[in-house]
Design a protein around this motif. Structure first.
Motif, PDB file in Angstrom:
ATOM      1  N   ARG A   1       0.887  -1.259  -0.033  1.00 27.12           N
ATOM      2  CA  ARG A   1      -0.164  -0.068  -0.073  1.00 27.12           C
ATOM      3  C   ARG A   1       0.813   1.373   0.072  1.00 27.12           C
ATOM      4  NH1 ARG A   1      -5.381  -0.842   3.513  1.00 27.12           N
ATOM      5  NH2 ARG A   1      -5.911   0.824   2.130  1.00 27.12           N
TER       6      ARG A   1
ATOM      7  N   ASP B   1      -4.583   5.779  -3.544  1.00 27.91           N
ATOM      8  CA  ASP B   1      -6.006   6.181  -3.622  1.00 27.91           C
ATOM      9  C   ASP B   1      -6.087   7.317  -4.728  1.00 27.91           C
ATOM     10  OD1 ASP B   1      -6.659   4.665  -1.239  1.00 27.91           O
ATOM     11  OD2 ASP B   1      -6.107   6.356  -0.016  1.00 27.91           O
TER      12      ASP B   1
ATOM     13  N   ASP C   1       0.326   5.743  -0.226  1.00 23.82           N
ATOM     14  CA  ASP C   1      -0.554   6.761  -0.137  1.00 23.82           C
ATOM     15  C   ASP C   1      -1.231   7.082  -1.664  1.00 23.82           C
ATOM     16  OD1 ASP C   1      -0.324   6.600   2.483  1.00 23.82           O
ATOM     17  OD2 ASP C   1       1.247   8.540   2.518  1.00 23.82           O
ATOM     18  N   ASP C   2      -0.290   7.102  -2.387  1.00 27.26           N
ATOM     19  CA  ASP C   2      -0.713   7.559  -3.714  1.00 27.26           C
ATOM     20  C   ASP C   2      -1.520   6.674  -4.343  1.00 27.26           C
ATOM     21  OD1 ASP C   2       1.063   9.911  -3.563  1.00 27.26           O
ATOM     22  OD2 ASP C   2       2.240   9.059  -5.134  1.00 27.26           O
TER      23      ASP C   2
END
Length: 273
Positions: free
Chosen positions: A260, A265, A262-263
């Motif tokens: 995962r 999403d 952050d970018d």
């Protein structure tokens, strides 16, 4: 009336001999319904295109979307291993059946048809292109919101087959921070333009490394030119992904769905079109 040039694509007349441009799109089987087809491409190899395909598919799946991955990189398939899928593909009376990852992503790849995953695929271009078409027409994909197509690097036979045979709604270009970025993006962008396929944006992989002790970002490959290049071509930068040893370990262990960033999403938001 001007003399006929026999080039219907540039003529506005509606004469009796007019012929519309021929479509090479291949029909899906009656058991499949796919809303959007997204190609993940690069102008050269080694930039992490398959990794980005896995991350993009996983992010969409976490968002509750129904997702599939068609591995069109026939001579260098890595999608099944990244997702931890090792079983052979099955088939019923009419279709090939995709394997399904832990989170529910449907996957089809040549590695799922071989006796051994390290068996080389020593085939000529037309045979490889034919297999990619079969993955579209003869796989029971069911209902999907997105089908991501992991393309081989470059602009050869398979890329041409995908662009002509599949109803590609857009492509994501994968690049890296090196000075080759403009060439990498340019090749993919110009082919997409030639085939009238929209470019959704660019993902820069291996953009930076974050020191685990001090938290400082280090530009391992130097200053990036992706923002400038994206501006020249009029496309957005969808994400800048770091060099992350933990992420690499998870992918090597077949746990790509656990990675995962952050970018990601923003990835999903950018693809909701």
């Amino acid at each position: 009336m001007a003399e006929c040039s026999h080039n219907c694509s540039s003529c506005s007349q509606s004469c009796g001999e007019r012929q519309e441009p021929q479509s090479f799109l291949k029909p899906m089987n009656k058991y499949s319904s796919i809303k959007k087809v997204i190609g993940v491409v690069s102008g050269k190899g080694g930039v992490g295109k398959s990794l980005v395909t896995c991350l993009l598919a996983s992010a969409c799946r976490r968002a509750g979307l129904k997702v599939g991955v068609l591995d069109a990189d026939v001579t260098g398939p890595s999608i099944p291993k990244s997702f931890g899928v090792s079983q052979r593909a099955m088939q019923d009376d009419e279709c090939l059946l995709p394997n399904v990852t832990k989170s529910g992503i449907k996957v089809m790849s040549v590695n799922m048809l071989l006796e051994k995953e390290d068996s080389p695929v020593v085939w000529r271009g037309p045979v490889i292109s034919g297999l990619v078409e079969q993955f579209w027409t003869e796989v029971r994909w069911g209902e999907l919101d997105y089908l991501f197509v992991d393309m081989p690097p470059g602009t050869g036979d398979v890329a041409l087959t995908v662009f002509q045979s599949l109803p590609v709604d857009g492509i994501v270009i994968v690049s890296t921070p090196q000075q080759l970025v403009k060439m990498i993006v340019g090749k993919a962008f110009n082919m997409a333009k030639l085939m009238n396929v929209p470019v959704l944006g660019i993902v820069e992989n291996m953009s930076y490394f974050t020191c685990p002790k001090c938290g400082e970002r280090h530009l391992i490959f130097g200053e990036s030119g992706v923002d400038e290049t994206a501006g020249e071509y009029g496309v957005p930068v969808l994400a800048k992904l770091p060099i992350d040893p933990q992420a690499n370990r998870l992918v090597d262990e077949g746990r790509a769905e656990e990675v995962r960033f952050d970018d990601l999403d923003e990835f999903v938001s950018a693809l909701r079109f």
